[in-house]
Write an enzyme that holds these catalytic residues in place. Structure first.
Site, short mmCIF file in Angstrom:
data_model
loop_
_atom_site.label_atom_id
_atom_site.label_comp_id
_atom_site.label_asym_id
_atom_site.label_seq_id
_atom_site.Cartn_x
_atom_site.Cartn_y
_atom_site.Cartn_z
N TYR A 131 4.12 -10.07 -15.86
CA TYR A 131 3.68 -8.77 -15.37
C TYR A 131 2.17 -8.57 -15.43
O TYR A 131 1.65 -7.57 -14.96
CB TYR A 131 4.35 -7.66 -16.19
CG TYR A 131 5.85 -7.70 -16.13
CD1 TYR A 131 6.52 -7.27 -14.99
CD2 TYR A 131 6.60 -8.17 -17.19
CE1 TYR A 131 7.90 -7.31 -14.92
CE2 TYR A 131 7.98 -8.21 -17.13
CZ TYR A 131 8.62 -7.78 -16.00
OH TYR A 131 9.99 -7.82 -15.92
N HIS A 151 1.76 -2.40 -11.62
CA HIS A 151 2.28 -1.54 -12.69
C HIS A 151 1.49 -1.71 -13.98
O HIS A 151 1.58 -0.87 -14.87
CB HIS A 151 3.75 -1.90 -12.93
CG HIS A 151 4.68 -0.73 -13.03
ND1 HIS A 151 4.37 0.56 -12.65
CD2 HIS A 151 5.96 -0.67 -13.47
CE1 HIS A 151 5.40 1.35 -12.86
NE2 HIS A 151 6.38 0.63 -13.37
N TYR A 210 8.16 -2.02 -22.67
CA TYR A 210 8.36 -1.99 -21.22
C TYR A 210 8.14 -0.55 -20.75
O TYR A 210 8.31 0.40 -21.49
CB TYR A 210 9.71 -2.56 -20.77
CG TYR A 210 9.77 -4.05 -20.94
CD1 TYR A 210 9.27 -4.90 -19.96
CD2 TYR A 210 10.27 -4.61 -22.11
CE1 TYR A 210 9.29 -6.28 -20.13
CE2 TYR A 210 10.29 -5.98 -22.28
CZ TYR A 210 9.80 -6.81 -21.29
OH TYR A 210 9.81 -8.16 -21.46
N ASN A 255 9.50 1.78 -18.89
CA ASN A 255 10.44 2.89 -18.91
C ASN A 255 10.68 3.47 -20.30
O ASN A 255 11.28 4.54 -20.43
CB ASN A 255 11.77 2.46 -18.30
CG ASN A 255 11.64 2.13 -16.83
OD1 ASN A 255 10.59 2.31 -16.22
ND2 ASN A 255 12.71 1.63 -16.25
N ASP A 266 -0.66 3.63 -13.52
CA ASP A 266 -0.68 3.44 -12.07
C ASP A 266 -0.11 4.65 -11.35
O ASP A 266 0.78 5.32 -11.85
CB ASP A 266 0.12 2.19 -11.69
CG ASP A 266 1.57 2.27 -12.13
OD1 ASP A 266 1.82 2.31 -13.35
OD2 ASP A 266 2.47 2.30 -11.27
N ASN A 288 8.30 6.50 -14.36
CA ASN A 288 9.21 6.41 -15.50
C ASN A 288 8.50 6.30 -16.84
O ASN A 288 9.03 6.77 -17.86
CB ASN A 288 10.19 5.26 -15.31
CG ASN A 288 11.20 5.56 -14.23
OD1 ASN A 288 11.56 6.71 -13.99
ND2 ASN A 288 11.67 4.53 -13.55
#
Length: 186
Positions: free
Chosen positions: A14, A19, A64, A66, A91, A112
């Site tokens: 990632y 993100h 993460y 969320n 973001d 989220n």
């Protein structure tokens, strides 16, 4: 203590994705001031230091995206810090690449990570730097878009956004967030 939370997802898969622009902004600010973000605590990696005479903590949740609120809540409870001293960097699909928007309250707007922070803090009132990543072309799945790396053609705009986010954070350490919004919202 002022605390800056950059949102993103942990791991090399990632690292350079849209993100993770919040992580990128914190890494750049840390490099600017010689702060190592490596202490593992509160479901995050944290770097502590001083900028402009202000004690700060740079926090990258490792939960993460969320579940970012879990890390924010853990940090709040451990350090007994106030939400008034928080800036969240993340973001934003509704802002074009290369632009940042600052606000001190509001809904999650479909993000989220912000939704999780609101859920775990019980409020929508906290300072934010929304870093533009633009929207994908119609028909392109949002999840695929935010988890894709920035294309080379956006490198200059990405760097401009990261630099301006760092400038805004530095300014906010010695000014009110309202003054910071007035200076950096264009």
């Amino acid at each position: 203590m002022k605390w800056i939370v950059g949102l993103g997802n942990p791991g090399p898969n990632y690292e350079k994705t849209r993100h993770n622009i919040g992580f990128m902004a914190l890494d750049a600010l840390a490099a600017r001031h010689g702060i190592a973000i490596k202490q593992s605590k509160c479901k995050a990696v944290i770097g502590e230091g001083n900028i402009s005479g202000t004690k700060i903590a740079l926090i990258k949740p490792m939960t993460y995206m969320n579940l970012s609120g879990e890390s924010v809540r853990a940090f709040m409870d451990y350090y007994k810090v106030s939400l008034e001293d928080l800036i969240v960097v993340y973001d934003d699909l509704d802002t074009e690449i290369g632009r940042n928007r600052l606000r001190y309250q509001g809904s999650a707007g479909g993000h989220n990570g912000i939704k999780s922070i609101i859920q775990h803090t019980g409020t929508q009132v906290f300072n934010r730097i929304r870093m533009g990543i633009s929207r994908p072309q119609p028909g392109y799945p949002i999840v695929d878009y935010v988890l894709a790396p920035f294309p080379r053609k956006e490198a200059e705009l990405l760097q401009q956004s990261i630099d301006e986010a760092g400038d805004a954070i530095e300014f906010a350490l010695t000014h009110t967030f309202e003054q910071t919004m007035a200076k950096f919202n264009k």
